[in-house]
Design a protein around this motif. Structure first.
Motif, PDB file in Angstrom:
ATOM      1  N   GLU A  40      45.103  39.420  46.206  1.00 35.90           N
ATOM      2  CA  GLU A  40      46.130  40.447  46.398  1.00 35.90           C
ATOM      3  C   GLU A  40      45.561  41.751  46.959  1.00 35.90           C
ATOM      4  O   GLU A  40      46.288  42.515  47.578  1.00 35.90           O
ATOM      5  CB  GLU A  40      46.862  40.727  45.090  1.00 35.90           C
ATOM      6  CG  GLU A  40      47.755  39.581  44.657  1.00 35.90           C
ATOM      7  CD  GLU A  40      48.499  39.867  43.358  1.00 35.90           C
ATOM      8  OE1 GLU A  40      48.353  40.969  42.794  1.00 35.90           O
ATOM      9  OE2 GLU A  40      49.226  38.958  42.914  1.00 35.90           O
ATOM     10  N   THR A  41      44.298  42.033  46.720  1.00 32.10           N
ATOM     11  CA  THR A  41      43.741  43.316  47.147  1.00 32.10           C
ATOM     12  C   THR A  41      42.924  43.219  48.422  1.00 32.10           C
ATOM     13  O   THR A  41      42.661  44.226  49.057  1.00 32.10           O
ATOM     14  CB  THR A  41      42.874  43.940  46.036  1.00 32.10           C
ATOM     15  OG1 THR A  41      41.850  43.019  45.689  1.00 32.10           O
ATOM     16  CG2 THR A  41      43.706  44.279  44.824  1.00 32.10           C
ATOM     17  N   GLY A  42      42.498  42.033  48.786  1.00 32.86           N
ATOM     18  CA  GLY A  42      41.830  41.813  50.061  1.00 32.86           C
ATOM     19  C   GLY A  42      40.438  42.382  50.187  1.00 32.86           C
ATOM     20  O   GLY A  42      39.656  42.389  49.241  1.00 32.86           O
ATOM     21  N   GLU A  98      39.098  45.368  50.562  1.00 29.49           N
ATOM     22  CA  GLU A  98      38.621  46.530  49.808  1.00 29.49           C
ATOM     23  C   GLU A  98      38.056  46.113  48.457  1.00 29.49           C
ATOM     24  O   GLU A  98      37.015  46.600  48.030  1.00 29.49           O
ATOM     25  CB  GLU A  98      39.754  47.548  49.631  1.00 29.49           C
ATOM     26  CG  GLU A  98      39.269  48.931  49.336  1.00 29.49           C
ATOM     27  CD  GLU A  98      38.314  49.489  50.389  1.00 29.49           C
ATOM     28  OE1 GLU A  98      37.335  50.125  49.973  1.00 29.49           O
ATOM     29  OE2 GLU A  98      38.521  49.296  51.591  1.00 29.49           O
ATOM     30  N   PHE A  99      38.728  45.196  47.790  1.00 32.91           N
ATOM     31  CA  PHE A  99      38.238  44.674  46.508  1.00 32.91           C
ATOM     32  C   PHE A  99      36.918  43.950  46.714  1.00 32.91           C
ATOM     33  O   PHE A  99      35.961  44.143  45.970  1.00 32.91           O
ATOM     34  CB  PHE A  99      39.279  43.738  45.882  1.00 32.91           C
ATOM     35  CG  PHE A  99      38.899  43.201  44.534  1.00 32.91           C
ATOM     36  CD1 PHE A  99      39.003  43.984  43.409  1.00 32.91           C
ATOM     37  CD2 PHE A  99      38.440  41.897  44.399  1.00 32.91           C
ATOM     38  CE1 PHE A  99      38.659  43.496  42.156  1.00 32.91           C
ATOM     39  CE2 PHE A  99      38.095  41.389  43.158  1.00 32.91           C
ATOM     40  CZ  PHE A  99      38.202  42.197  42.036  1.00 32.91           C
ATOM     41  N   SER A 100      36.835  43.125  47.754  1.00 29.96           N
ATOM     42  CA  SER A 100      35.609  42.378  48.044  1.00 29.96           C
ATOM     43  C   SER A 100      34.439  43.318  48.335  1.00 29.96           C
ATOM     44  O   SER A 100      33.320  43.075  47.893  1.00 29.96           O
ATOM     45  CB  SER A 100      35.822  41.434  49.220  1.00 29.96           C
ATOM     46  OG  SER A 100      36.763  40.444  48.872  1.00 29.96           O
ATOM     47  N   LYS A 101      34.692  44.399  49.075  1.00 28.88           N
ATOM     48  CA  LYS A 101      33.636  45.373  49.361  1.00 28.88           C
ATOM     49  C   LYS A 101      33.146  46.031  48.072  1.00 28.88           C
ATOM     50  O   LYS A 101      31.944  46.208  47.880  1.00 28.88           O
ATOM     51  CB  LYS A 101      34.146  46.453  50.309  1.00 28.88           C
ATOM     52  CG  LYS A 101      34.304  46.020  51.730  1.00 28.88           C
ATOM     53  CD  LYS A 101      34.809  47.185  52.559  1.00 28.88           C
ATOM     54  CE  LYS A 101      35.199  46.767  53.948  1.00 28.88           C
ATOM     55  NZ  LYS A 101      35.744  47.897  54.713  1.00 28.88           N
ATOM     56  N   THR A 102      34.076  46.393  47.206  1.00 30.87           N
ATOM     57  CA  THR A 102      33.711  47.031  45.945  1.00 30.87           C
ATOM     58  C   THR A 102      32.892  46.089  45.076  1.00 30.87           C
ATOM     59  O   THR A 102      31.882  46.489  44.485  1.00 30.87           O
ATOM     60  CB  THR A 102      34.969  47.505  45.195  1.00 30.87           C
ATOM     61  OG1 THR A 102      35.694  48.396  46.053  1.00 30.87           O
ATOM     62  CG2 THR A 102      34.619  48.207  43.908  1.00 30.87           C
ATOM     63  N   VAL A 103      33.293  44.834  44.997  1.00 31.38           N
ATOM     64  CA  VAL A 103      32.543  43.847  44.212  1.00 31.38           C
ATOM     65  C   VAL A 103      31.160  43.633  44.819  1.00 31.38           C
ATOM     66  O   VAL A 103      30.171  43.512  44.095  1.00 31.38           O
ATOM     67  CB  VAL A 103      33.327  42.521  44.087  1.00 31.38           C
ATOM     68  CG1 VAL A 103      32.468  41.432  43.461  1.00 31.38           C
ATOM     69  CG2 VAL A 103      34.595  42.730  43.265  1.00 31.38           C
TER      70      VAL A 103
END
Length: 87
Positions: free
Chosen positions: A44-46, A48-53
């Motif tokens: 759902e977050t795409g 941006e979430f993956s970059k943060t993780v």
């Protein structure tokens, strides 16, 4: 962890590095890091979430996992235990 998230609506991210033998000059990019993230959050977050993780994984690897694995190897060496390499 996921049961608690289900109960209270929280979010958990699990990062784990298996105990393993490695060369003293190993870099964080050579570590095996197991990562568990909520699939719905990721989908759902795409990006941006993956970059943060990804930032969390790099920070964890460099500041926690590498120092821990060095101490792990030192303890094994002091006790005469052979650390098996990761297959």
């Amino acid at each position: 962890i996921t049961a608690l998230d289900f109960i209270d609506g929280g979010i958990s991210i699990l990062l784990r590095v298996p105990g393993q033998a490695f060369a003293n000059n190993v870099g964080v990019e050579e570590l095996t890091v197991d990562v568990v993230v909520p699939p719905r959050e990721r989908s759902e977050t795409g990006k941006e979430f993956s970059k943060t993780v990804a930032i969390l994984i790099q920070t964890f690897g460099y500041n926690i996992a590498l120092p821990y694995l060095k101490r792990f190897q030192d303890r094994c060496a002091a006790e005469g235990v052979t650390v098996l390499p990761t297959p």
